[in-house]
Design a protein around this motif. Structure first.
Motif, PDB file in Angstrom:
ATOM      1  N   ASP A 109      15.953  94.018  80.838  1.00 21.29           N
ATOM      2  CA  ASP A 109      14.612  94.238  79.879  1.00 21.29           C
ATOM      3  C   ASP A 109      13.888  92.782  79.784  1.00 21.29           C
ATOM      4  OD1 ASP A 109      15.456  96.682  79.623  1.00 21.29           O
ATOM      5  OD2 ASP A 109      15.609  96.836  77.456  1.00 21.29           O
ATOM      6  N   VAL A 110      14.868  91.630  79.858  1.00 22.32           N
ATOM      7  CA  VAL A 110      13.939  90.626  79.497  1.00 22.32           C
ATOM      8  C   VAL A 110      13.292  90.238  80.859  1.00 22.32           C
ATOM      9  CG1 VAL A 110      14.342  87.926  79.145  1.00 22.32           C
ATOM     10  CG2 VAL A 110      15.568  89.418  77.771  1.00 22.32           C
ATOM     11  N   GLU A 111      13.985  90.608  82.009  1.00 25.77           N
ATOM     12  CA  GLU A 111      13.236  90.041  83.254  1.00 25.77           C
ATOM     13  C   GLU A 111      11.904  90.844  83.482  1.00 25.77           C
ATOM     14  OE1 GLU A 111      16.716  88.817  86.398  1.00 25.77           O
ATOM     15  OE2 GLU A 111      16.952  90.711  85.693  1.00 25.77           O
ATOM     16  N   ASN A 112      12.145  92.201  83.124  1.00 19.61           N
ATOM     17  CA  ASN A 112      10.947  93.166  83.202  1.00 19.61           C
ATOM     18  C   ASN A 112       9.923  92.857  82.225  1.00 19.61           C
ATOM     19  OD1 ASN A 112      12.251  94.506  85.276  1.00 19.61           O
ATOM     20  ND2 ASN A 112      13.036  96.206  84.042  1.00 19.61           N
ATOM     21  N   ALA A 113      10.149  92.279  81.142  1.00 16.47           N
ATOM     22  CA  ALA A 113       9.210  92.075  80.092  1.00 16.47           C
ATOM     23  C   ALA A 113       8.466  90.857  80.365  1.00 16.47           C
ATOM     24  CB  ALA A 113       9.881  91.765  78.671  1.00 16.47           C
ATOM     25  N   ILE A 114       8.976  89.634  80.992  1.00 14.17           N
ATOM     26  CA  ILE A 114       8.511  88.611  81.481  1.00 14.17           C
ATOM     27  C   ILE A 114       7.332  88.643  82.475  1.00 14.17           C
ATOM     28  CG2 ILE A 114       8.714  86.366  82.330  1.00 14.17           C
ATOM     29  CD1 ILE A 114      11.468  86.080  80.687  1.00 14.17           C
ATOM     30  N   ALA A 115       7.934  89.719  83.359  1.00 15.13           N
ATOM     31  CA  ALA A 115       7.306  89.897  84.721  1.00 15.13           C
ATOM     32  C   ALA A 115       5.963  90.941  84.274  1.00 15.13           C
ATOM     33  CB  ALA A 115       8.101  90.974  85.775  1.00 15.13           C
ATOM     34  N   HIS A 116       6.142  91.558  83.255  1.00 18.78           N
ATOM     35  CA  HIS A 116       4.891  92.399  82.712  1.00 18.78           C
ATOM     36  C   HIS A 116       4.078  91.570  82.299  1.00 18.78           C
ATOM     37  CE1 HIS A 116       3.212  96.645  81.528  1.00 18.78           C
ATOM     38  NE2 HIS A 116       2.769  95.718  80.590  1.00 18.78           N
ATOM     39  N   SER A 136      20.387  82.134  75.430  1.00 21.76           N
ATOM     40  CA  SER A 136      21.200  82.411  76.529  1.00 21.76           C
ATOM     41  C   SER A 136      20.499  83.434  77.640  1.00 21.76           C
ATOM     42  CB  SER A 136      22.491  83.190  75.857  1.00 21.76           C
ATOM     43  OG  SER A 136      23.390  83.668  77.092  1.00 21.76           O
ATOM     44  N   LEU A 137      19.672  84.327  77.171  1.00 18.04           N
ATOM     45  CA  LEU A 137      18.978  85.149  78.092  1.00 18.04           C
ATOM     46  C   LEU A 137      17.533  84.093  78.683  1.00 18.04           C
ATOM     47  CD1 LEU A 137      18.554  88.148  75.526  1.00 18.04           C
ATOM     48  CD2 LEU A 137      19.803  88.049  77.547  1.00 18.04           C
ATOM     49  N   ALA A 138      17.171  83.429  78.213  1.00 18.40           N
ATOM     50  CA  ALA A 138      16.324  82.567  78.849  1.00 18.40           C
ATOM     51  C   ALA A 138      16.971  81.841  79.895  1.00 18.40           C
ATOM     52  CB  ALA A 138      15.774  81.513  77.689  1.00 18.40           C
ATOM     53  N   LEU A 139      18.228  81.183  79.592  1.00 25.09           N
ATOM     54  CA  LEU A 139      18.951  80.356  80.610  1.00 25.09           C
ATOM     55  C   LEU A 139      19.229  81.484  81.924  1.00 25.09           C
ATOM     56  CD1 LEU A 139      20.798  77.973  78.724  1.00 25.09           C
ATOM     57  CD2 LEU A 139      18.980  77.390  80.275  1.00 25.09           C
ATOM     58  N   PRO A 159      20.897  77.461  71.912  1.00 29.71           N
ATOM     59  CA  PRO A 159      21.424  78.553  72.947  1.00 29.71           C
ATOM     60  C   PRO A 159      22.925  78.791  73.088  1.00 29.71           C
ATOM     61  CG  PRO A 159      20.732  76.583  74.273  1.00 29.71           C
ATOM     62  CD  PRO A 159      20.536  76.278  72.849  1.00 29.71           C
ATOM     63  N   VAL A 160      23.115  79.906  73.082  1.00 33.33           N
ATOM     64  CA  VAL A 160      24.553  80.448  73.582  1.00 33.33           C
ATOM     65  C   VAL A 160      24.570  79.837  75.452  1.00 33.33           C
ATOM     66  CG1 VAL A 160      26.193  82.166  73.802  1.00 33.33           C
ATOM     67  CG2 VAL A 160      24.804  82.263  71.924  1.00 33.33           C
ATOM     68  N   THR A 161      25.221  78.868  75.511  1.00 34.98           N
ATOM     69  CA  THR A 161      25.191  78.482  76.854  1.00 34.98           C
ATOM     70  C   THR A 161      26.402  78.836  77.607  1.00 34.98           C
ATOM     71  OG1 THR A 161      26.096  76.349  76.475  1.00 34.98           O
ATOM     72  CG2 THR A 161      23.879  76.516  76.442  1.00 34.98           C
ATOM     73  N   ASP A 162      27.316  79.473  76.918  1.00 39.05           N
ATOM     74  CA  ASP A 162      28.866  79.686  77.865  1.00 39.05           C
ATOM     75  C   ASP A 162      29.373  80.828  77.129  1.00 39.05           C
ATOM     76  OD1 ASP A 162      31.266  79.745  78.716  1.00 39.05           O
ATOM     77  OD2 ASP A 162      31.534  77.282  78.691  1.00 39.05           O
ATOM     78  N   LEU A 163      29.071  82.127  78.096  1.00 35.43           N
ATOM     79  CA  LEU A 163      29.427  83.113  77.629  1.00 35.43           C
ATOM     80  C   LEU A 163      31.026  83.438  77.546  1.00 35.43           C
ATOM     81  CD1 LEU A 163      26.834  85.619  79.029  1.00 35.43           C
ATOM     82  CD2 LEU A 163      26.837  84.764  76.538  1.00 35.43           C
ATOM     83  N   VAL A 164      31.310  82.597  78.611  1.00 37.46           N
ATOM     84  CA  VAL A 164      33.051  82.913  78.850  1.00 37.46           C
ATOM     85  C   VAL A 164      33.800  82.108  77.391  1.00 37.46           C
ATOM     86  CG1 VAL A 164      34.903  82.139  80.349  1.00 37.46           C
ATOM     87  CG2 VAL A 164      32.981  82.730  81.273  1.00 37.46           C
ATOM     88  N   ALA A 165      33.371  80.922  77.311  1.00 38.58           N
ATOM     89  CA  ALA A 165      33.985  80.327  76.170  1.00 38.58           C
ATOM     90  C   ALA A 165      33.729  81.118  74.780  1.00 38.58           C
ATOM     91  CB  ALA A 165      33.393  78.786  75.909  1.00 38.58           C
ATOM     92  N   PRO A 196      25.227  81.558  81.815  1.00 36.74           N
ATOM     93  CA  PRO A 196      24.577  80.601  82.040  1.00 36.74           C
ATOM     94  C   PRO A 196      25.256  79.292  82.462  1.00 36.74           C
ATOM     95  CG  PRO A 196      23.746  81.460  80.088  1.00 36.74           C
ATOM     96  CD  PRO A 196      24.937  81.961  80.309  1.00 36.74           C
ATOM     97  N   ARG A 197      26.206  79.020  81.858  1.00 38.11           N
ATOM     98  CA  ARG A 197      26.935  77.715  82.260  1.00 38.11           C
ATOM     99  C   ARG A 197      27.552  77.879  83.747  1.00 38.11           C
ATOM    100  NH1 ARG A 197      28.310  73.930  83.887  1.00 38.11           N
ATOM    101  NH2 ARG A 197      29.470  72.046  83.469  1.00 38.11           N
ATOM    102  N   SER A 198      28.085  79.063  84.182  1.00 42.41           N
ATOM    103  CA  SER A 198      28.713  79.317  85.441  1.00 42.41           C
ATOM    104  C   SER A 198      27.608  79.151  86.426  1.00 42.41           C
ATOM    105  CB  SER A 198      29.347  80.797  85.489  1.00 42.41           C
ATOM    106  OG  SER A 198      30.351  80.936  84.505  1.00 42.41           O
ATOM    107  N   ARG A 199      26.179  79.515  85.976  1.00 42.46           N
ATOM    108  CA  ARG A 199      25.162  79.712  87.136  1.00 42.46           C
ATOM    109  C   ARG A 199      24.182  78.532  87.081  1.00 42.46           C
ATOM    110  NH1 ARG A 199      24.349  84.808  88.896  1.00 42.46           N
ATOM    111  NH2 ARG A 199      22.135  84.557  88.940  1.00 42.46           N
TER     112      ARG A 199
END
Length: 260
Positions: A109-116, A136-139, A159-165, A196-199
């Motif tokens: 959704d975030v990707e589609n909204a920004i593209a729109h 986190s979504l922005a990253l 931001p929530v930078t590390d979803l794994v942690a 985000p941290r992994s990528r």
């Protein structure tokens, strides 16, 4: 880099009340634009994107959960338009966990909204900002961009930078596991698609990333930003919500980081 402000007592005693004040604040909605057919697939324009020199994409937080909508960030959107010169803000809503969202639908959704939003605006300076889960979504959005394209400022706020942690430590009462639909031990592959941290190494050089975090954040510890490989601005004395609250004396640091 550090911006200093007032400190006071432990912010963990105040953040819930601070968020409550923000939820009770009233601010008019922007001009609503749908980017999909589902109820939460829309964004609101503040300011005029057709005459703007800078467009800020603003992604609200709330630990990805259905109960928190974009409404609490409307005052920030109004403030950015009023304090900047020729600024428009697209405040994004998206499907969230507990409703129709969760991985991978929320990020889609975030990707589609920004593209729109980008399709309807001309040659402007772009800023993609998000708070907490929105950060986190922005990253995560940034890690999916191509090498070629316009320069974009990416400004995650607390931001929530590390979803794994976050999933491992059970932060936010298990919010990340609820959002991802599994723990890292159960399905690591889905974390590697979004974390985000992994990528982080996939973020192209054309994106200017600056993380902004308060040193007294009791919701998302500043250590998460300190452990992310990007430039960082620490706002001394700021709690989790000072960064998105125009009534905070520390909010000017955020305005400068986004628009300066």
């Amino acid at each position: 880099m550090t911006i200093e402000g007032t400190t006071g007592s432990d912010p963990s005693n105040h953040e819930e009340a601070h968020f409550g004040r923000m939820l009770s604040a009233e601010a008019g909605a922007g001009r609503r634009v749908a980017y999909g057919s589902l109820p939460d697939q829309y964004f609101e324009w503040f300011g005029d994107p057709h005459t703007a020199g800078t467009v800020v994409i603003l992604i609200h937080g709330g630990y990805f959960r259905e109960r928190t909508t974009l409404a609490h960030v409307r005052p920030m959107a109004h403030a950015l338009v009023s304090r900047g010169e020729r600024v428009a803000v697209a405040l994004l809503e998206y499907r969230r966990a507990g409703g129709a969202g969760g991985h991978p639908r929320t990020l889609e959704d975030v990707e589609n909204a920004i593209a729109h939003a980008a399709e309807s605006v001309g040659d402007v300076r772009w800023v993609v900002a998000g708070h907490s889960a929105g950060g986190s979504l922005a990253l995560s959005w940034a890690t999916r961009q191509q090498e070629c394209g316009p320069e974009v400022r990416v400004r995650p706020l607390a931001p929530v930078t590390d979803l794994v942690a976050e999933a491992r430590d059970g932060l936010g009462d298990g919010a990340v596991v609820d959002y991802m639909g599994a723990s890292p031990a159960e399905d690591l592959s889905r974390y590697l698609e979004e974390d985000p941290r992994s990528r982080a190494a996939l973020i192209p050089a054309r994106l200017d990333v600056l993380l902004i975090h308060g040193t007294r954040d009791a919701t998302v510890d500043v250590a998460f930003s300190r452990g992310f490989p990007a430039a960082r601005l620490e706002v001394e004395g700021a709690d989790h919500f000072d960064l998105v609250d125009p009534q905070s004396p520390l909010f000017d640091a955020v305005v400068e980081a986004l628009l300066g």
